[in-house]
Design an enzyme around this catalytic site. Structure first.
Site, PDB file in Angstrom:
ATOM      1  N   HIS A 105      -4.404  -5.606  -1.164  1.00  0.00           N
ATOM      2  CA  HIS A 105      -4.966  -4.433  -1.921  1.00  0.00           C
ATOM      3  C   HIS A 105      -6.110  -3.623  -1.333  1.00  0.00           C
ATOM      4  O   HIS A 105      -6.587  -2.522  -1.906  1.00  0.00           O
ATOM      5  CB  HIS A 105      -5.499  -4.932  -3.154  1.00  0.00           C
ATOM      6  CG  HIS A 105      -4.449  -6.030  -3.740  1.00  0.00           C
ATOM      7  ND1 HIS A 105      -4.590  -7.383  -3.583  1.00  0.00           N
ATOM      8  CD2 HIS A 105      -3.384  -5.839  -4.669  1.00  0.00           C
ATOM      9  CE1 HIS A 105      -3.648  -8.082  -4.477  1.00  0.00           C
ATOM     10  NE2 HIS A 105      -3.142  -6.961  -5.010  1.00  0.00           N
ATOM     11  N   HIS A 125      -0.838  -2.015  -5.816  1.00  0.00           N
ATOM     12  CA  HIS A 125       0.362  -1.353  -6.456  1.00  0.00           C
ATOM     13  C   HIS A 125       0.270   0.012  -5.881  1.00  0.00           C
ATOM     14  O   HIS A 125      -0.603   0.813  -6.095  1.00  0.00           O
ATOM     15  CB  HIS A 125       0.676  -1.608  -7.883  1.00  0.00           C
ATOM     16  CG  HIS A 125      -0.433  -0.966  -8.924  1.00  0.00           C
ATOM     17  ND1 HIS A 125      -1.911  -1.557  -9.062  1.00  0.00           N
ATOM     18  CD2 HIS A 125      -0.382   0.074  -9.735  1.00  0.00           C
ATOM     19  CE1 HIS A 125      -2.267  -0.731  -9.968  1.00  0.00           C
ATOM     20  NE2 HIS A 125      -1.549   0.087 -10.302  1.00  0.00           N
ATOM     21  N   GLY A 159       5.916   0.083  -9.298  1.00  0.00           N
ATOM     22  CA  GLY A 159       6.690   1.216  -9.755  1.00  0.00           C
ATOM     23  C   GLY A 159       7.606   1.778  -8.789  1.00  0.00           C
ATOM     24  O   GLY A 159       7.919   3.063  -8.671  1.00  0.00           O
ATOM     25  N   MET A 179      10.264  -5.747  -8.708  1.00  0.00           N
ATOM     26  CA  MET A 179      10.546  -6.910  -9.838  1.00  0.00           C
ATOM     27  C   MET A 179      11.253  -6.501 -11.006  1.00  0.00           C
ATOM     28  O   MET A 179      12.205  -6.829 -11.649  1.00  0.00           O
ATOM     29  CB  MET A 179       8.892  -7.511  -9.992  1.00  0.00           C
ATOM     30  CG  MET A 179       9.185  -8.660 -11.191  1.00  0.00           C
ATOM     31  SD  MET A 179       7.242  -9.597 -10.964  1.00  0.00           S
ATOM     32  CE  MET A 179       6.400  -8.326 -11.645  1.00  0.00           C
ATOM     33  N   SER A 180      10.295  -5.806 -12.146  1.00  0.00           N
ATOM     34  CA  SER A 180      10.812  -5.678 -13.225  1.00  0.00           C
ATOM     35  C   SER A 180      11.996  -4.704 -13.211  1.00  0.00           C
ATOM     36  O   SER A 180      12.819  -5.035 -14.067  1.00  0.00           O
ATOM     37  CB  SER A 180       9.831  -4.359 -14.000  1.00  0.00           C
ATOM     38  OG  SER A 180       8.561  -5.058 -14.064  1.00  0.00           O
TER      39      SER A 180
END
Length: 206
Positions: A105, A125, A159, A179-180
């Site tokens: 990060h 992210h 995202g 992922m999502s």
């Protein structure tokens, strides 16, 4: 093979995870990362064995996101572990894996991870995501800086949709993790195809 990595999340998946992963590996992603932090060790071990076999049958690399010791026990060639776990692991354990990944990060974390033997990084992210609600995304400049600072493949996460992949590739990333989107998509194969089309539409240095 794809440039898109699938990261699992049973909590976001309507059906049992192996059924969802079966659909995904049929479309040949770059890899599947089993990331189920809520599972007890025995349950994680059973699921890892099942999904590793499923991936192998389809020629898709399997990556265990979990304890290095468990990945070693299961004979995994690839593992993804938190940076603190890499710090704590014995050098012999870190060197055991052909592919050793971690999430970063910041630039300092990226450089430290490579010094500890990481062979690939997931940086994020990058874009707004419900998984990190309330936390500002780090953006493409962050991704570009990480890619420029290390000599190992860097994958963007957070995202990721087809419309952002041109920017991700131009930033120097080796690929992206989803992922999502893949856990929730009505047609995960179609999503992977759309991502590949977007990725291949631009050269990295365009």
């Amino acid at each position: 093979m794809s440039d898109i990595v699938c990261v699992t999340c049973q909590a976001q998946c309507a059906e049992p995870l192996p059924l969802r992963v079966a659909q995904i590996v049929a479309a040949r992603p770059a890899a599947v990362i089993l990331r189920e932090k809520a599972l007890e060790p025995d349950a994680l071990k059973r699921l890892a064995v099942q999904l590793a076999r499923l991936c192998a049958t389809n020629g898709v690399p399997f990556v265990l996101n979990g304890p290095l010791e468990l990945a070693y026990e299961l004979g995994c060639a690839a593992v993804h572990a938190p940076l603190p776990a890499l710090r704590a692991a014995a050098p012999d354990i870190r060197r055991h894996f052909a592919s050793l990944g971690t999430s970063v990060h910041s630039l300092d974390e990226a450089r430290e991870a490579v010094a500890l033997g990481a062979t690939r990084l997931i940086a994020g992210h990058v874009f707004p995501t419900d998984c990190k609600a309330g936390l500002a995304p780090r953006g493409l400049p962050f991704l570009r800086d990480v890619c420029a600072a290390v000599n190992v493949p860097v994958y963007a996460i957070g995202g990721i949709t087809p419309d952002v992949l041109a920017g991700v590739r131009k930033a120097g990333a080796a690929g992206a993790c989803i992922m999502s989107g893949l856990m929730k998509a009505a047609d995960p194969a179609a999503l992977l195809a759309a991502c590949e089309q977007a990725w291949n539409a631009v050269l990295p240095d365009a």
